[in-house]
Every structure is written in structure tokens, then in C-alpha cells.
Design a protein around this motif. Structure first.
Motif, short mmCIF file in Angstrom:
data_model
loop_
_atom_site.label_atom_id
_atom_site.label_comp_id
_atom_site.label_asym_id
_atom_site.label_seq_id
_atom_site.Cartn_x
_atom_site.Cartn_y
_atom_site.Cartn_z
N THR A 6 -62.05 -28.43 3.35
CA THR A 6 -63.27 -27.46 3.31
C THR A 6 -63.17 -26.59 4.20
O THR A 6 -63.35 -25.15 4.13
CB THR A 6 -64.48 -28.25 3.29
OG1 THR A 6 -64.55 -29.41 2.28
CG2 THR A 6 -65.66 -27.47 3.07
N SER A 37 -61.15 -31.38 -5.72
CA SER A 37 -62.34 -31.09 -6.31
C SER A 37 -63.54 -31.64 -5.19
O SER A 37 -64.53 -31.10 -5.25
CB SER A 37 -62.72 -31.94 -7.64
OG SER A 37 -62.54 -33.21 -7.74
N TRP A 40 -63.67 -29.17 -2.74
CA TRP A 40 -64.29 -27.85 -3.44
C TRP A 40 -65.96 -28.16 -3.34
O TRP A 40 -66.75 -27.20 -3.24
CB TRP A 40 -63.89 -27.72 -4.83
CG TRP A 40 -64.39 -26.33 -5.57
CD1 TRP A 40 -65.29 -26.49 -6.73
CD2 TRP A 40 -64.18 -25.14 -5.31
NE1 TRP A 40 -65.68 -25.39 -7.03
CE2 TRP A 40 -64.86 -24.37 -6.26
CE3 TRP A 40 -63.55 -24.42 -4.43
CZ2 TRP A 40 -65.05 -22.88 -6.04
CZ3 TRP A 40 -63.57 -23.11 -4.39
CH2 TRP A 40 -64.45 -22.20 -5.36
N ARG A 63 -57.70 -26.53 -8.65
CA ARG A 63 -58.57 -27.68 -7.99
C ARG A 63 -58.26 -29.06 -8.69
O ARG A 63 -58.40 -29.01 -9.93
CB ARG A 63 -60.24 -27.10 -8.03
CG ARG A 63 -60.55 -26.00 -7.53
CD ARG A 63 -62.15 -25.72 -7.35
NE ARG A 63 -62.42 -24.93 -8.56
CZ ARG A 63 -62.37 -23.63 -8.86
NH1 ARG A 63 -61.66 -22.98 -7.92
NH2 ARG A 63 -62.61 -23.04 -10.01
#
Length: 125
Positions: A6, A37, A40, A63
Motif C-alpha cells: 500500500t 486485493s 488495494w 489486482r
């Protein structure tokens, strides 16, 4: 294959940051770049501007879903790394990268260093 955590994605959106420069190098060299994911979802928690969400979606369209196999791998990573409170999401991100055979690009290598013994390869800007 390289997966982004991230923090790396957030900083890659900052023009001319070390992460932006490295990301652009990967794109120029056709290095496959993806994101789990899980990472994300962390990114979407923000704070983040709609324009940044759209840009991130274009630059990292791959993703990878979190599967049952990833769940088992994340639990194993959590257990072998000392069951430290607040680290399970990092274990989830690492598990997806490992299952994909990807290195993990991170701005927080200390969060993931303990997982290198399980085969996780880290990349920093």
C-alpha cells in the motif's frame, strides 16, 4: 512479477518520488506489476482522492484476489513470524505475493523483513 504494498503505491503516485521513478522504470522494461486485493483495500481506505484512485486503477490494473490458499499461507506466515499483534494484514499481503511468485515492493521493509525467511523478496525505492 512485482507486487506493490500500500505504501509503495501511495508514494508511486507522487510525481518524481523515488517510488514513482522506480515504478516508471518497471513499466518501461515491461516488468509485470500487480497488487493484492488486500493492499488495494488498504489503499482505498484512504484518505485518497478520486483522481488518485482512478490513476492507481490504470497503472495497477492487475489486482490479485485473496484465496483460500492465500489465507492458509497468511496464517502460516503469522504463526512463524511470532504472532505479533497488528501484523496479520502484512502477512496477508506477503502471502499473496509469495503465492504469485512475486517480489514485494515496499516503503516499510521492517514490516516485512521477518517474512524473508519464508521466501519473501523485498524491493525498496
Amino acid at each position: 512479477m512485482i507486487h506493490l504494498d500500500t505504501g509503495f503505491l501511495i508514494r508511486a503516485l507522487v510525481r518524481n518520488s523515488p517510488e514513482d521513478i522506480k515504478f516508471r522504470d518497471w513499466l518501461r522494461s515491461n516488468t509485470p506489476v500487480g497488487i493484492s486485493s488486500i493492499a488495494w483495500a488498504e489503499f482505498l481506505c484512504g484518505p485518497v482522492e478520486k483522481n488518485d484512485i482512478a490513476l492507481a486503477g490504470r497503472i495497477v490494473p492487475d489486482r490479485q484476489s485473496f484465496t483460500d490458499e492465500d489465507a492458509a499461507a497468511a496464517a502460516r506466515l503469522f504463526n512463524i513470524s511470532g504472532r505479533r499483534r497488528g501484523t496479520f494484514i502484512d502477512c496477508m499481503i506477503a502471502a499473496v505475493a509469495l503465492e504469485a511468485g512475486a517480489s514485494l515492493a515496499t516503503t516499510n521493509p521492517e514490516d516485512f523483513r521477518r517474512l524473508e525467511t519464508a521466501g519473501l523478496q523485498l524491493i525498496t525505492a
